[in-house]
Design an enzyme around this catalytic site. Sequence first.
Site, PDB file in Angstrom:
ATOM      1  N   LYS A 156      28.827 -67.152 -69.414  1.00  0.00           N
ATOM      2  CA  LYS A 156      29.764 -67.861 -70.092  1.00  0.00           C
ATOM      3  C   LYS A 156      29.410 -68.810 -70.227  1.00  0.00           C
ATOM      4  O   LYS A 156      28.216 -69.611 -69.552  1.00  0.00           O
ATOM      5  CB  LYS A 156      31.231 -67.540 -69.755  1.00  0.00           C
ATOM      6  CG  LYS A 156      31.699 -65.928 -70.134  1.00  0.00           C
ATOM      7  CD  LYS A 156      33.270 -65.998 -69.433  1.00  0.00           C
ATOM      8  CE  LYS A 156      33.724 -64.592 -69.691  1.00  0.00           C
ATOM      9  NZ  LYS A 156      35.137 -64.712 -69.049  1.00  0.00           N
TER      10      LYS A 156
ATOM     11  N   LEU B  90      23.696 -68.628 -64.775  1.00  0.00           N
ATOM     12  CA  LEU B  90      22.366 -68.662 -65.196  1.00  0.00           C
ATOM     13  C   LEU B  90      21.381 -69.148 -64.371  1.00  0.00           C
ATOM     14  O   LEU B  90      20.281 -68.776 -63.954  1.00  0.00           O
ATOM     15  CB  LEU B  90      21.677 -68.654 -66.456  1.00  0.00           C
ATOM     16  CG  LEU B  90      22.792 -67.972 -67.543  1.00  0.00           C
ATOM     17  CD1 LEU B  90      22.668 -68.593 -69.088  1.00  0.00           C
ATOM     18  CD2 LEU B  90      22.532 -66.367 -67.524  1.00  0.00           C
TER      19      LEU B  90
ATOM     20  N   PRO C 275      22.424 -71.780 -61.227  1.00  0.00           N
ATOM     21  CA  PRO C 275      23.444 -72.674 -60.427  1.00  0.00           C
ATOM     22  C   PRO C 275      23.357 -74.133 -60.124  1.00  0.00           C
ATOM     23  O   PRO C 275      24.193 -74.873 -59.998  1.00  0.00           O
ATOM     24  CB  PRO C 275      23.487 -71.944 -58.852  1.00  0.00           C
ATOM     25  CG  PRO C 275      22.658 -70.600 -59.060  1.00  0.00           C
ATOM     26  CD  PRO C 275      21.807 -70.562 -60.216  1.00  0.00           C
TER      27      PRO C 275
ATOM     28  N   GLY D 234      24.995 -85.719 -75.968  1.00  0.00           N
ATOM     29  CA  GLY D 234      25.418 -85.716 -77.276  1.00  0.00           C
ATOM     30  C   GLY D 234      26.906 -85.517 -76.988  1.00  0.00           C
ATOM     31  O   GLY D 234      27.734 -86.358 -77.661  1.00  0.00           O
TER      32      GLY D 234
ATOM     33  N   GLU E 147      31.918 -77.467 -70.591  1.00  0.00           N
ATOM     34  CA  GLU E 147      33.108 -77.871 -71.176  1.00  0.00           C
ATOM     35  C   GLU E 147      34.454 -77.409 -69.951  1.00  0.00           C
ATOM     36  O   GLU E 147      35.379 -78.271 -69.860  1.00  0.00           O
ATOM     37  CB  GLU E 147      33.617 -77.657 -72.598  1.00  0.00           C
ATOM     38  CG  GLU E 147      32.400 -77.966 -73.549  1.00  0.00           C
ATOM     39  CD  GLU E 147      33.023 -77.963 -75.104  1.00  0.00           C
ATOM     40  OE1 GLU E 147      32.279 -78.442 -75.717  1.00  0.00           O
ATOM     41  OE2 GLU E 147      33.602 -76.878 -75.314  1.00  0.00           O
TER      42      GLU E 147
ATOM     43  N   ALA F   7      24.646 -71.936 -73.772  1.00  0.00           N
ATOM     44  CA  ALA F   7      23.624 -71.084 -72.617  1.00  0.00           C
ATOM     45  C   ALA F   7      23.696 -69.913 -72.909  1.00  0.00           C
ATOM     46  O   ALA F   7      22.792 -69.145 -73.178  1.00  0.00           O
ATOM     47  CB  ALA F   7      24.333 -71.547 -71.261  1.00  0.00           C
TER      48      ALA F   7
ATOM     49  N   ILE G 152      20.478 -80.644 -74.651  1.00  0.00           N
ATOM     50  CA  ILE G 152      21.023 -81.939 -74.598  1.00  0.00           C
ATOM     51  C   ILE G 152      21.322 -82.427 -73.137  1.00  0.00           C
ATOM     52  O   ILE G 152      22.230 -83.238 -72.913  1.00  0.00           O
ATOM     53  CB  ILE G 152      22.080 -81.909 -75.330  1.00  0.00           C
ATOM     54  CG1 ILE G 152      23.515 -81.080 -74.979  1.00  0.00           C
ATOM     55  CG2 ILE G 152      22.050 -81.713 -76.904  1.00  0.00           C
ATOM     56  CD1 ILE G 152      24.724 -81.161 -75.603  1.00  0.00           C
TER      57      ILE G 152
END
Lengths: 169, 730
Positions: free
Chosen positions: B686, B615, B617, B239, B690, B510, B466
């Site tokens: 976090k 969460l 690796p 996406g 991006e 996430a 995605i």
Amino acid sequence: MSKVSFSVNGEVRDLELDTRTTLLDALREHLHLTGTKKGCDHGQCGACTVIVDGRRINACLSLAVMHEGDAITTVEGLGSPENLHPMQAAFIKHDGFQCGYCTPGQICSSVAVLEEIKAGIPSHVTADLTAASQVTPEEIRERMSGNICRCGAYSNILDAITEVAERQA
Amino acid sequence: MKFDTPATTNPIDRMKVVGQPIDRIDGRLKTTGQAPYAYEQNDAVRDPAYGYVIGAAIAKGRITGMDLRAARAAPGVLAIVTAENAGPLGKGDMNTARLLGGPEVDHYHQAIAVVVAETFEQARDAAQRVRVDYAPAGGAFDLAAARDTAKEVDQSASSVGDFEGAFAAAAVQLDATYTTPDQSHAMMEPHASIAAWQGDRLVVWTSNQMINWSAGDLAKTLKLPKEKVRLISPFIGGGFGGKLFLRSDAVMAALGSRAAKRPVKVALQRPLMMNNTTHRPATIQRIRIGAAPDGRIGAIAHESWSGDLPGGGPETAVDQTRLLYAGANRLTQLRLAVLDLPEGNAMRAPGEAPGLMALEIAMDEMAEKLGMDPVQFRIVNDTQVDPNDPDRPFSQRQLVKCLQLGAERFGWDQRNPRPGQSRQGRWLTGMGMASAFRNNLVMKSAARLRLDSRGEVTVETDMTDIGTGSYTIIAQTAAEMMGVPIDKVTVRLGDSSFPVSAGSGGQWGANSSTAGVYAACMKLREAVARKLGFNSADAVFAEGQVRSGNRGATLAEAAGPDGIVVEDILEYGDLSKRFQQSTFGAHFVEVAVDAATGEARVRRMLAVCAAGRILNPKTARSQVIGAMTMGVGAALMEELALDKRRGFFVNHDLAGYEVPVHADIPHQEVIFLDEADPISSPMKAKGVGELGLCGVGAAIANAIHNATGVRVRDYPITLDKYLDRLPEAV
């Protein structure tokens, strides 16, 4: 409409198709083998890569009726969730995919690439055409470059293919 | 559950399942071709017809006539829907341009018709027989030409101290302008939908990142009550922001299906994608930095110009500059021009991705002017508080550690600070680096859980995967919370009949979606304890059992024959206001540039990320290397080439719009700092998806400068922009 008969993953399939139907749409829309993906329909992305008589091709660039008598292998023919092909298992282990849409094409290409190297077929980066082809990162990257992965799993895909090649050696 | 105070110790901290590099739970389906994407619902949809979309052949103007006679008479044609016969349509809240154009045309390749036929081949053939006459109108297409008409974007101006005065007085100054081009998401799966009407209810299998937004916008577009629309999106073939919103494939499938009285499937043809859907808008960015001789920034300004259709928004390319570096005198400003191009909108790390492409070259240029090492220059200008509001701290900020560790691991001390001096045979070699920064957004997110009589857990939420690994990290979260092995957890995603999640966007997915699952799990733990008569506060969930003191029971026993179903939502208080939450990183790159031809090759890449608890690796690393790959594209090749006379992107397919391929990408290294941020959520996580892109382009640009001595400020850095300035090839 025209009749055509070919084998897909070892099973003979008889179809009556619009002659404009690509091999890709024959697989996806007529045989419901949707593992082979349509990313561009123009031979630009590699998502539709299948293996025909041992050679990988872009199924979107080929009309189904051109494949009378051919033996076609798709990602479904390589392995199943319960019985993975070594390349499929290596892609999972090395996380060689993210969205998964280019993945069947990458896997079909990977399997065929190792066979091409074994058969001594040279590539653009093969320095010595008289020597036996080697499984090097450069050779794999060059030969896999027709399969785009926009998620960018290339580094992991290389690790997966390398591991399978080393196990085969 | 309300999250309004920092997280304390909770069951996730056990990190027995969460935080482990577990293989994707959907991996076996995806690698064997068994994962059904939007267009592949052969089990759910029988006998669909095929829709083929016609895109407008002008950028702006009016359709004066459509001759459908030949198309209607073509074999297999069932219906042709145009604006004339579609009935009244609304426009989604998230859409700038209408998804079915006509008679007015708002942009090139705006959908103006869908031809529905028995087969794909018949629909495609009939679509070629449609004759459309246009009265084209003039439009504004070129950002540089429209720059002076751009208006200041409301509330985008930010000013601290006296920038102009401090800049004028600074010992060392930089005033430079950078450009970034229009870019395409170019995800591998085209936008695709199958629509089926069941009376007045509509079911659409689609490929979409934000189920709730898009279900609402589809209802609004079709003027239906939202509860009449169901969206199902179990697998999404990429996406990157291009599937955040309702797009024409879903609307065309729904309208085509209504007209043909059959389920209709529509995949947007690849050559339509770049102009029919959204893109990352081009920017012009002016950056001014003033510093003292010791390298301390006293004045920093970042202004950005971008364009969009009327009613559209700006590319927010200056946001990171408000927060990334210290400096007492600051100025940021966005300006937006009206352009009659296809709709500009979010693409992976909107704002920060193009913003850092400019800012981090500017920082490299400044370091060079100061005679400072670029890593050291950034370290000197670190800030632990929001520079606009010194009372507001960052929740966590380990930028300096990312920079130092990255420099050490990459061998930054081997870099020759004098550009154009390192040569290996025909190759000029160089190293570059950049800071990475992306804000950490949190979004409320809900989930439903079912504990069944076998002690197995099913999670349902409209969250999407995605490629990010949502299926896997949600299963890890539920397994950790309920104390069951991960293979006892089933995750069902992407269905608007499930509780509304955060969705996939802005790297919030996430952390936010697993926090929603956490909340539901806490509720399920309480329900289990209550049913067993245990005190939920001291109940321990482990190995499929729940224990309290010397009492214990299996989860299967607790569930009983009827099972237990709970639902909860995690909502956020004002921690985001009291603390600045951001993610940080450092990118290091080595390039080689052919001294004769100018061909640039990326040889090595390293990213160091500080992004809260990781969460998983394995999947998080994949997010980062994928983003680094997209950064290589942004630096070296990606550009939607604009026809400034006719107002459209010319290279509108995957051959013309070049993205990185295997041969472009070297081995990539990623290091995650050990971090947990109790301000962000109970997960203490976090986003990274991006962050991994932010700064990559500039790191490559800076490496090319280090290799060649040539500074290119206009992306992509193709060899035509520096070939004539390369050092003399010996």
